[in-house]
Enzyme design. Structure first.
Site, mmCIF file in Angstrom:
data_model
loop_
_atom_site.group_PDB
_atom_site.id
_atom_site.type_symbol
_atom_site.label_atom_id
_atom_site.label_comp_id
_atom_site.label_asym_id
_atom_site.label_seq_id
_atom_site.Cartn_x
_atom_site.Cartn_y
_atom_site.Cartn_z
ATOM 1 C CE LYS A 178 41.903 50.040 19.831
ATOM 2 N NZ LYS A 178 43.301 49.656 20.379
ATOM 3 N N GLY A 231 39.026 50.059 30.727
ATOM 4 C CA GLY A 231 40.886 49.927 30.353
ATOM 5 C C GLY A 231 40.976 51.462 31.285
ATOM 6 C CB SER A 232 43.987 53.473 32.006
ATOM 7 O OG SER A 232 44.084 54.344 30.772
ATOM 8 C CG ASN A 233 40.691 55.871 36.189
ATOM 9 O OD1 ASN A 233 41.160 54.767 36.340
ATOM 10 N ND2 ASN A 233 39.973 56.331 36.637
ATOM 11 N N GLY A 236 40.075 56.621 29.189
ATOM 12 C CA GLY A 236 38.896 56.912 30.353
ATOM 13 C C GLY A 236 37.927 58.100 29.915
ATOM 14 C CD GLU A 253 33.252 48.934 34.389
ATOM 15 O OE1 GLU A 253 32.353 49.380 34.558
ATOM 16 O OE2 GLU A 253 33.701 49.179 35.898
ATOM 17 C CB CYS A 287 38.958 45.869 36.969
ATOM 18 S SG CYS A 287 38.885 46.253 35.216
ATOM 19 C CD GLU A 390 43.311 48.957 38.378
ATOM 20 O OE1 GLU A 390 43.713 50.564 37.363
ATOM 21 O OE2 GLU A 390 42.470 48.488 38.557
#
Ligand code: UN1
Length: 498
Positions: A178, A231-233, A236, A253, A287, A390
């Site tokens: 995806k 992707g983003s925290n 995640g 990640e 990242c 970030e």
């Protein structure tokens, strides 16, 4: 503006059949101009179900195919990608904006991964080890797990699908990808290369769509025992929560707030080159971007001066123009986020905007695109938000420190831990830093980017959940170890007792 030849569009691939977007497709944009360039299929839960069912059906035969034979297909895929490298790179630039050289690098990373993982087809080593008992020995085997759900981002739209799918495939798993809705054409062209190389139908599938629908359906699917997501925290955490009840194998990640330490004895011209590459490569949308420059006091002012002068010479514009080295950012929302952080930085007590800080001027034909000036903040203290969070844009922050110990403390003082770098000529400082930086990746005498495919990639602390991808670490994640005890003594031997 560079001419854009006809490039592949985003299509789903389910059981070997490609399908284009329907009337409800998700619009895709060229960040260089803001123009709509096509539509990605709006994948539904039913599409995910169909893709997972196809992958599940294809699994037994693929798992039973000898690994060196699976690997031959990956070798051919590497060749196909080499032949289509220019087309794939154009697609990367068109869909997410990065400059030509980096777009070619993105594709090269997938080619490298295909050759590397193809080589693994003749290894996939387990271990043999002695037993504590006589006439008995022990070994481990690697076995495939099943259908892997792979959720991939837009910033490395060819490389990251390859990082996840190729180790999964060589280990004998089947996959459903995806991809991010921004870069669906890149992911489609990548799976096209795999199919051209001879992958049987159903072994690799792709379903486009939103994270909320297609991504979520994949994460919660009972027939998907393995998930890997970059992707983003925020996403995640959601993925981890929703995967937890089924005890899935999960790799996430996530973000970074990477730092480059520059000590008093550093070659400053070299340091500036390393910082430019790390902070402004991919317009800071990596990242691994170098978003904190932790500088020893003795060279702080000189480095700042050189860095600002160099930042001002960055050429912002269309990524496919040869004279440009800073492309657009991916979407207006990214631009707005960067602007928000610049405002936060300016308002934070003490921080100084040394250069940049606003949308970049570009020629009239690019006026619809999303460009930001290379930006440097100085007088930043370690706990300011621009030094902690970030930003994912071409913004870097200089933090002044007195010595290596303070530099290490500052470096380690964020929630993240992906990549770090030390620029010094002193061997002992390099070695000390190498051990002390709390990050998954450390560069000595370089910036924070430059990962190679045969080494583990990933971070500590809030950057991930303890797994790595690429290298043998990738093989470890996508295979299950079976431990085998072989007793040929003819008697019952009891471990820990006899
Ligand atoms: C990422 O930013 O998600 O070392 C990946 C690098 C690249 C990969 C970055 N080879 O920056």
């Amino acid at each position: 503006m560079p001419a854009t030849p006809t490039l592949p569009t985003a299509r789903n691939l389910i059981d070997g059949v490609f399908t284009a977007a329907g009337a409800d497709g998700i619009p895709m944009y060229d960040p260089a101009t803001g123009e709509v360039i096509g539509h990605a299929p709006r994948g539904t839960r039913a599409d995910i179900d169909a893709a997972v069912a196809a992958a599940k059906r294809a699994f037994p035969a693929w798992a039973a195919t000898p690994a060196p034979k699976r690997a031959e297909i990956l070798f051919r895929a590497a060749r196909v990608m080499e032949e289509r490298k220019d087309e794939l790179a154009r697609l990367v630039t068109r869909e997410m904006g990065k400059v030509k050289l980096e777009a070619e690098g993105d594709v090269q990373e997938a080619i490298d991964m295909a050759y590397y993982m193809a080589g693994e087809g003749r290894r996939l080593f387990g271990a043999t080890t002695p037993s504590e008992l006589p006439n008995k020995f022990c070994l481990t085997l690697r076995e495939p797990i099943g259908v892997c759900g792979l959720i991939t981002p837009w910033n490395f739209p060819v490389a990251i699908p390859s990082w996840k799918s190729l180790p999964a495939l060589v280990c004998g798993n089947t996959v459903v990808i995806k991809p991010s809705e921004e870069t669906g054409g890149c992911a489609t062209a990548y799976v096209e290369c795999l199919m051209q190389a001879g992958l049987p139908p159903g072994v690799v599938n792709i379903v486009h769509g939103t994270g909320e629908v297609a991504g979520d359906a994949l994460v919660r699917h009972p027939d998907v025992p393995v998930l890997s997501m970059t992707g983003s925290n925020e996403t995640g955490r959601l993925v981890a929560q929703n995967a937890a009840p089924m005890l899935k194998h999960l790799h996430v990640e996530l973000g970074g707030k990477n730092g480059i330490i520059v000590l008093d004895d550093a070659d400053l011209d070299f340091a500036v080159q390393a910082i430019l590459w790390s902070a402004y490569g991919t317009s800071g949308q990596r990242c691994t971007a170098g978003s904190r420059i932790i500088v020893q006091a003795g060279v702080h002012d000189a480095l700042l001066e050189k860095l600002v002068a160099a930042a001002k010479t960055q050429r912002v514009g269309h990524g496919w123009s040869d004279d440009v080295n800073l492309g657009p950012v991916v979407r207006p929302a990214a631009l707005e986020k960067i602007e928000r952080y610049v405002k936060i930085g300016v308002e934070e007590d003490g921080a100084t905007l040394a250069c940049g800080g606003r949308r970049a001027d570009v020629p009239a034909e690019l006026a619809g695109g999303w460009y930001f000036e290379p930006t440097v903040f100085c007088d930043v203290t370690p706990t300011m938000r621009i030094a902690q969070e970030e930003i994912f844009g071409p913004v870097t922050a200089l933090i002044r420190v007195q010595d290596l110990d303070e530099a290490i403390e500052v470096f380690n003082g964020t929630p993240y831990g992906l990549s770090g770098a030390i620029i010094t000529r002193d061997f002992a400082s390099m070695m000390k830093g190498m051990r002390a930086l709390k990050s998954g990746i450390v560069y000595l005498h370089n910036g924070t980017i430059g990962a190679e495919v045969h080494l583990p990639f990933g971070g500590v602390k809030a950057t991930g959940n303890g797994h790595r991808e690429a290298g043998i670490a990738g093989i470890d994640f996508y295979s299950e170890l079976k431990t085998v005890y072989i007793d040929y003594s003819g008697a019952l031997q009891r471990a820990q007792i006899d």
